[in-house]
Design a protein around this motif. Sequence first.
Motif, PDB file in Angstrom:
ATOM      1  N   LEU A 125       0.840  -1.200   0.000  1.00 15.37           N
ATOM      2  CA  LEU A 125       0.000   0.000   0.000  1.00 15.37           C
ATOM      3  C   LEU A 125       0.878   1.255   0.000  1.00 15.37           C
ATOM      4  O   LEU A 125       0.687   2.166  -0.816  1.00 15.37           O
ATOM      5  CB  LEU A 125      -0.935  -0.008   1.212  1.00 15.37           C
ATOM      6  N   ASP A 129       2.584   1.617  -3.373  1.00 16.86           N
ATOM      7  CA  ASP A 129       1.678   2.156  -4.390  1.00 16.86           C
ATOM      8  C   ASP A 129       1.441   3.645  -4.172  1.00 16.86           C
ATOM      9  O   ASP A 129       1.367   4.420  -5.129  1.00 16.86           O
ATOM     10  CB  ASP A 129       0.346   1.403  -4.366  1.00 16.86           C
ATOM     11  N   SER A 171     -10.035  -5.904  -8.356  1.00 15.39           N
ATOM     12  CA  SER A 171     -10.703  -5.112  -7.321  1.00 15.39           C
ATOM     13  C   SER A 171     -10.840  -3.685  -7.838  1.00 15.39           C
ATOM     14  O   SER A 171     -10.186  -3.304  -8.811  1.00 15.39           O
ATOM     15  CB  SER A 171      -9.895  -5.122  -6.020  1.00 15.39           C
ATOM     16  N   TYR A 205      -9.828  -0.994  -6.330  1.00 18.89           N
ATOM     17  CA  TYR A 205      -8.525  -0.366  -6.090  1.00 18.89           C
ATOM     18  C   TYR A 205      -7.585  -0.645  -7.257  1.00 18.89           C
ATOM     19  O   TYR A 205      -6.986   0.260  -7.844  1.00 18.89           O
ATOM     20  CB  TYR A 205      -7.937  -0.922  -4.786  1.00 18.89           C
ATOM     21  N   ASN A 206      -7.483  -1.935  -7.595  1.00 22.97           N
ATOM     22  CA  ASN A 206      -6.601  -2.362  -8.670  1.00 22.97           C
ATOM     23  C   ASN A 206      -6.978  -1.699  -9.993  1.00 22.97           C
ATOM     24  O   ASN A 206      -6.120  -1.206 -10.737  1.00 22.97           O
ATOM     25  CB  ASN A 206      -6.705  -3.891  -8.766  1.00 22.97           C
ATOM     26  N   MET A 223      -6.262   2.205  -9.937  1.00 26.60           N
ATOM     27  CA  MET A 223      -4.828   2.483  -9.986  1.00 26.60           C
ATOM     28  C   MET A 223      -4.258   2.205 -11.376  1.00 26.60           C
ATOM     29  O   MET A 223      -3.488   2.994 -11.924  1.00 26.60           O
ATOM     30  CB  MET A 223      -4.083   1.642  -8.941  1.00 26.60           C
TER      31      MET A 223
END
Lengths: 212, 10
Positions: free
Chosen positions: A6, A9, A57, A59-60, A63
């Motif tokens: 995290l 990233d 996800s 998030y994935n 990003m």
Amino acid sequence: MNIFRLLGDLAHLASIFVLIHKIQKTRSCRGISFKTQALYALVFVTRYVDLLYHWISLYNFVMKLFFMASSCYILYLMKFRYRPTHDPSIDTFKIEYLLGPSFFLSLIFNYEFSLTEIMWTFSIYLESVAIFPQLFMLQRTGEAETITTHYLAALGIYRALYLPNWIYRYITQDMVDPIAITAGLVQTGLYLDFFYVYFTKVLHGQKFELPA
Amino acid sequence: KDPQNRHDEL
């Protein structure tokens, strides 16, 4: 997800915001290698084709989309918006030396001989050396604007934090990804010289200057 | 062994 990944990233995210901020604040892309930025755009596009067929996800997804979009935006800024401030005569590293070996290595060392897996592997190998033109440029000019060094530090810290992430995943999930780990070690190693100057000089308020 | 869950990494 674990804390190392995290934070890694987030460092990656921060590096991109710092770079865009640098270009817009100084109204210049001086000191930034266009070649390195173009290689990153290629890295993201070849790695994130799985967006089209593999949901992981939110998030994935967000990003990946952000990294592809922002890297293309940076290329636009450098090539069009602030074109006159880019000096190709000092951005002279031959990227064929990075593209060729990355491509051939991905044909030999991969997890599966399929188009998308080879693209993924190629992107991992290419990312590990994509910073070369930028470091080469730094070496040639021998100095850098402080904000540019913050960008490079955040970018280096991102991949460095993936190393404890892999150790953590090995312990908790029994997962080993030798391709990413090898490339990640190379990538982090390339930053060691830079980190040394950054942590001993820039963070103490001095200008980033390499010894003559 | 193919670490399939590597694709959740960026």
